[in-house]
Every structure is written in structure tokens, then in C-alpha cells.
Design a protein around this motif. Structure first.
Motif, PDB file in Angstrom:
ATOM      1  N   UNK A  35      64.912  78.756  46.961  1.00 53.89           N
ATOM      2  CA  UNK A  35      66.020  77.794  46.978  1.00 53.89           C
ATOM      3  C   UNK A  35      65.641  76.524  46.219  1.00 53.89           C
ATOM      4  N   UNK A  36      64.481  75.942  46.507  1.00 53.70           N
ATOM      5  CA  UNK A  36      64.113  74.692  45.840  1.00 53.70           C
ATOM      6  C   UNK A  36      63.852  74.910  44.356  1.00 53.70           C
ATOM      7  N   UNK A  37      63.219  76.013  44.022  1.00 52.56           N
ATOM      8  CA  UNK A  37      62.995  76.332  42.612  1.00 52.56           C
ATOM      9  C   UNK A  37      64.331  76.398  41.869  1.00 52.56           C
ATOM     10  N   UNK A  38      65.334  77.067  42.469  1.00 53.75           N
ATOM     11  CA  UNK A  38      66.641  77.198  41.840  1.00 53.75           C
ATOM     12  C   UNK A  38      67.373  75.864  41.782  1.00 53.75           C
ATOM     13  N   UNK A  87      57.893  65.000  57.318  1.00 49.59           N
ATOM     14  CA  UNK A  87      57.466  64.774  58.703  1.00 49.59           C
ATOM     15  C   UNK A  87      55.955  64.856  58.833  1.00 49.59           C
ATOM     16  N   UNK A  88      55.362  65.858  58.201  1.00 41.79           N
ATOM     17  CA  UNK A  88      53.922  66.078  58.329  1.00 41.79           C
ATOM     18  C   UNK A  88      53.114  65.540  57.154  1.00 41.79           C
ATOM     19  N   UNK A  89      53.799  65.225  56.040  1.00 40.91           N
ATOM     20  CA  UNK A  89      53.101  64.794  54.841  1.00 40.91           C
ATOM     21  C   UNK A  89      52.446  65.929  54.078  1.00 40.91           C
ATOM     22  N   UNK A  90      52.740  67.154  54.459  1.00 43.03           N
ATOM     23  CA  UNK A  90      52.099  68.320  53.836  1.00 43.03           C
ATOM     24  C   UNK A  90      52.806  68.698  52.533  1.00 43.03           C
ATOM     25  N   UNK A  91      52.037  69.166  51.554  1.00 44.17           N
ATOM     26  CA  UNK A  91      52.553  69.707  50.296  1.00 44.17           C
ATOM     27  C   UNK A  91      51.875  71.049  50.039  1.00 44.17           C
ATOM     28  N   UNK A  92      52.625  72.014  49.532  1.00 44.63           N
ATOM     29  CA  UNK A  92      52.015  73.313  49.264  1.00 44.63           C
ATOM     30  C   UNK A  92      52.717  73.999  48.086  1.00 44.63           C
ATOM     31  N   UNK A  93      51.914  74.546  47.148  1.00 40.80           N
ATOM     32  CA  UNK A  93      52.472  75.224  45.981  1.00 40.80           C
ATOM     33  C   UNK A  93      52.873  76.663  46.321  1.00 40.80           C
ATOM     34  N   UNK A  94      53.936  77.136  45.667  1.00 43.03           N
ATOM     35  CA  UNK A  94      54.414  78.505  45.853  1.00 43.03           C
ATOM     36  C   UNK A  94      54.749  79.093  44.488  1.00 43.03           C
ATOM     37  N   UNK A  95      54.333  80.315  44.266  1.00 45.38           N
ATOM     38  CA  UNK A  95      54.724  81.047  43.057  1.00 45.38           C
ATOM     39  C   UNK A  95      55.947  81.889  43.383  1.00 45.38           C
ATOM     40  N   UNK A  96      57.025  81.678  42.661  1.00 39.88           N
ATOM     41  CA  UNK A  96      58.294  82.356  42.900  1.00 39.88           C
ATOM     42  C   UNK A  96      58.477  83.447  41.858  1.00 39.88           C
ATOM     43  N   UNK A 152      67.158  84.464  37.575  1.00 39.42           N
ATOM     44  CA  UNK A 152      66.150  83.432  37.367  1.00 39.42           C
ATOM     45  C   UNK A 152      64.794  84.097  37.177  1.00 39.42           C
ATOM     46  N   UNK A 153      64.060  83.646  36.176  1.00 42.29           N
ATOM     47  CA  UNK A 153      62.828  84.341  35.794  1.00 42.29           C
ATOM     48  C   UNK A 153      61.666  84.071  36.731  1.00 42.29           C
ATOM     49  N   UNK A 154      61.750  83.034  37.541  1.00 39.07           N
ATOM     50  CA  UNK A 154      60.662  82.706  38.458  1.00 39.07           C
ATOM     51  C   UNK A 154      59.657  81.753  37.838  1.00 39.07           C
ATOM     52  N   UNK A 155      58.841  81.162  38.704  1.00 37.04           N
ATOM     53  CA  UNK A 155      57.854  80.199  38.259  1.00 37.04           C
ATOM     54  C   UNK A 155      57.200  79.534  39.455  1.00 37.04           C
ATOM     55  N   UNK A 156      56.664  78.361  39.257  1.00 31.73           N
ATOM     56  CA  UNK A 156      55.947  77.642  40.311  1.00 31.73           C
ATOM     57  C   UNK A 156      56.790  76.484  40.846  1.00 31.73           C
ATOM     58  N   UNK A 157      56.693  76.242  42.155  1.00 34.26           N
ATOM     59  CA  UNK A 157      57.353  75.108  42.778  1.00 34.26           C
ATOM     60  C   UNK A 157      56.436  74.575  43.880  1.00 34.26           C
ATOM     61  N   UNK A 158      56.457  73.281  44.073  1.00 37.29           N
ATOM     62  CA  UNK A 158      55.660  72.664  45.130  1.00 37.29           C
ATOM     63  C   UNK A 158      56.585  72.144  46.214  1.00 37.29           C
ATOM     64  N   UNK A 165      68.771  65.760  48.517  1.00 35.45           N
ATOM     65  CA  UNK A 165      67.687  65.789  47.543  1.00 35.45           C
ATOM     66  C   UNK A 165      67.051  67.176  47.555  1.00 35.45           C
ATOM     67  N   UNK A 166      66.463  67.535  46.435  1.00 32.69           N
ATOM     68  CA  UNK A 166      65.916  68.889  46.291  1.00 32.69           C
ATOM     69  C   UNK A 166      64.821  69.193  47.298  1.00 32.69           C
ATOM     70  N   UNK A 167      64.085  68.186  47.740  1.00 35.96           N
ATOM     71  CA  UNK A 167      62.934  68.428  48.595  1.00 35.96           C
ATOM     72  C   UNK A 167      63.223  68.348  50.093  1.00 35.96           C
ATOM     73  N   UNK A 168      64.405  67.891  50.477  1.00 35.54           N
ATOM     74  CA  UNK A 168      64.684  67.632  51.894  1.00 35.54           C
ATOM     75  C   UNK A 168      64.782  68.935  52.682  1.00 35.54           C
ATOM     76  N   UNK A 169      64.061  68.972  53.806  1.00 35.23           N
ATOM     77  CA  UNK A 169      64.078  70.124  54.708  1.00 35.23           C
ATOM     78  C   UNK A 169      64.728  69.709  56.025  1.00 35.23           C
ATOM     79  N   UNK A 170      65.561  70.601  56.557  1.00 34.18           N
ATOM     80  CA  UNK A 170      66.144  70.412  57.872  1.00 34.18           C
ATOM     81  C   UNK A 170      65.936  71.704  58.638  1.00 34.18           C
ATOM     82  N   UNK A 171      65.955  71.632  59.944  1.00 36.09           N
ATOM     83  CA  UNK A 171      65.713  72.803  60.785  1.00 36.09           C
ATOM     84  C   UNK A 171      66.843  72.970  61.789  1.00 36.09           C
TER      85      UNK A 171
END
Length: 223
Positions: free
Chosen positions: A106-109, A15-24, A4-10, A188-194
Motif C-alpha cells: 500500500x505505501x509503495x503504491x 508511536x514507537x519510532x521504529x523504521x524498517x525496510x521492505x522489498x515489495x 506495479x513492478x515492485x521495489x523498496x519501501x521503508x 500522509x503516505x506514512x501514517x498508520x492506524x489500527x
């Protein structure tokens, strides 16, 4: 594995309502989760409740996944990514071996260039509560995403490298993707579990990644 060539994912956390961009960066990811057959061949162990070489390995902790990555690297003559100590693990970003994907990788993929909750219709791409018959299924039995990756949603949750929220949950690690026992909203692609890194259950497995972290050097975390 798929390159995978990489790119940007948010990333986002409901739970917290937080969003953050990441360059992969560019990396490689296994086409399917690690199977029981592969895990058994590398480690000599067959954990989990199901039996079948093509089933995804489950009943494995985050620690088990880290140790598997190192064992597979050594088996293939590659440098182990993780140096495991007493209660710590050091990730050597210069090593060329196998590792767990980061949460952003993981989410980018998983998204494969899409921006919706799923890359296709859920019944076509995932084993979940609505169609699994309350059991795990062989990998690769559903439609892949646009980048040729199977079972990114459903079948088994997948361990990622990242700590979930160390200030609140300490050493708990991130799980992604949803599993065979989950309702549709968890797949769903965005769901996080711990979960705690020693946790083992019959709907949690993992897949492996390689590459794209040479610039990170090495880092140590207590777990």
C-alpha cells in the motif's frame, strides 16, 4: 487495476519510532477503492451510511473485506486467496485471486516513487476535513498519483492485510490513507492506524490487489 513492478519501501511507526525496510514484489492494485456499486453487485449487500454506486464502500470490517475478495475471485473464476475458518484465516500465496494489499504494498503504491509525505498538494489529491464538507465523495474525483492510482489519501481509510502490532494490540489490523473526516496530518503516505478486524465505521473502506505472493506458499493467522 494497475500493474506495479515492485521495489523498496521503508515503513515507519511514529508511536514507537521504529523504521524498517521492505522489498515489495510485482503486483496489481485497483485504481480506486472498491465502490458501493461493485460491492453490492458481488455480495448483494449495501453497507454504510452513504448511498451511491460511485461512492467508496464504507462501514465494512476487515472480515467483510476478506470475504469480498474471495467472492470476487470466485465470480471471476479465480482461486480464492483466503481460507476462512473459525477465528482463523489462511492466506494461500499460490492462489491467483483478489486479496487485500499488504501494508508495504500500500505505501509503495501510494508514494509512486516520491519520498515526501504526499505525492502532490493535499487539496488536489484528497478529500479530508478541510474540503470534504463532512461527507464521503465519489471515487476518482481528485488528481491521481504518478502511477494512476486515485484516492490513495483521503476519502476513506483502507484496510490492509497486516497485523498492526500483535504483541501490544493482538488481532488489530492496519488501516492506511486517512479519510474524509481527518485533519491534514492524518492524510500522509506514512501514517498508520489500527482497528479491530470486526470494526465498521463510515470512513473505512478498502481496495484490492492481486499477484506477487506465489513464493510465500500459505500461512495461517488467528484473528
Amino acid at each position: 487495476m494497475v500493474g506495479l513492478s515492485g521495489g523498496d519501501v521503508t515503513l515507519s511507526d511514529r508511536r514507537t519510532g521504529r523504521r524498517w525496510p521492505v522489498e515489495v514484489g510485482a503486483f496489481r492494485l485497483s485504481v480506486v477503492p472498491v465502490t458501493q456499486g461493485v460491492y453490492g453487485a458481488v455480495t448483494g449487500e449495501w453497507p454504510g451510511a452513504g448511498e451511491g454506486e460511485s461512492l467508496p464502500v464504507e462501514g465494512v470490517s476487515w472480515w467483510d473485506a476478506v470475504r469480498f475478495c474471495n467472492a470476487l475471485s470466485r465470480r471471476e473464476g479465480l482461486a480464492a486467496v483466503y481460507r476462512v475458518g473459525d477465528g482463523t484465516v489462511e492466506w494461500d500465496g499460490r492462489a491467483d485471486g483478489y486479496r487485500l494489499p499488504s501494508e508495504a504494498e500500500w505505501e509503495y503504491a501510494c508514494r509512486a516513487g516520491t519520498d515526501g509525505p504526499r505525492y502532490d498538494g493535499l487539496d488536489e489529491i484528497a478529500w479530508y476535513r478541510g474540503n470534504s464538507g463532512e461527507r464521503v465523495h465519489a471515487v476518482g474525483g481528485k488528481r491521481p498519483n504518478g502511477w494512476g492510482l486515485y484516492d490513495m489519501l483521503g476519502n476513506v481509510w483502507e484496510w490492509c492485510w497486516d497485523l498492526y502490532d500483535p504483541q501490544v494490540y493482538g488481532s488489530y489490523r492496519v488501516l492506511r490513507g486517512g479519510g474524509w473526516a481527518d485533519e491534514h496530518w492524518s492524510c500522509r503516505a506514512s501514517v498508520r492506524r489500527r482497528s479491530h478486524p470486526t470494526f465498521r465505521i463510515d470512513d473505512v473502506g478498502f481496495r484490492v490487489a492481486r499477484g506477487a505472493v506465489a513464493q510465500l506458499g500459505s500461512r495461517t493467522e488467528s484473528v
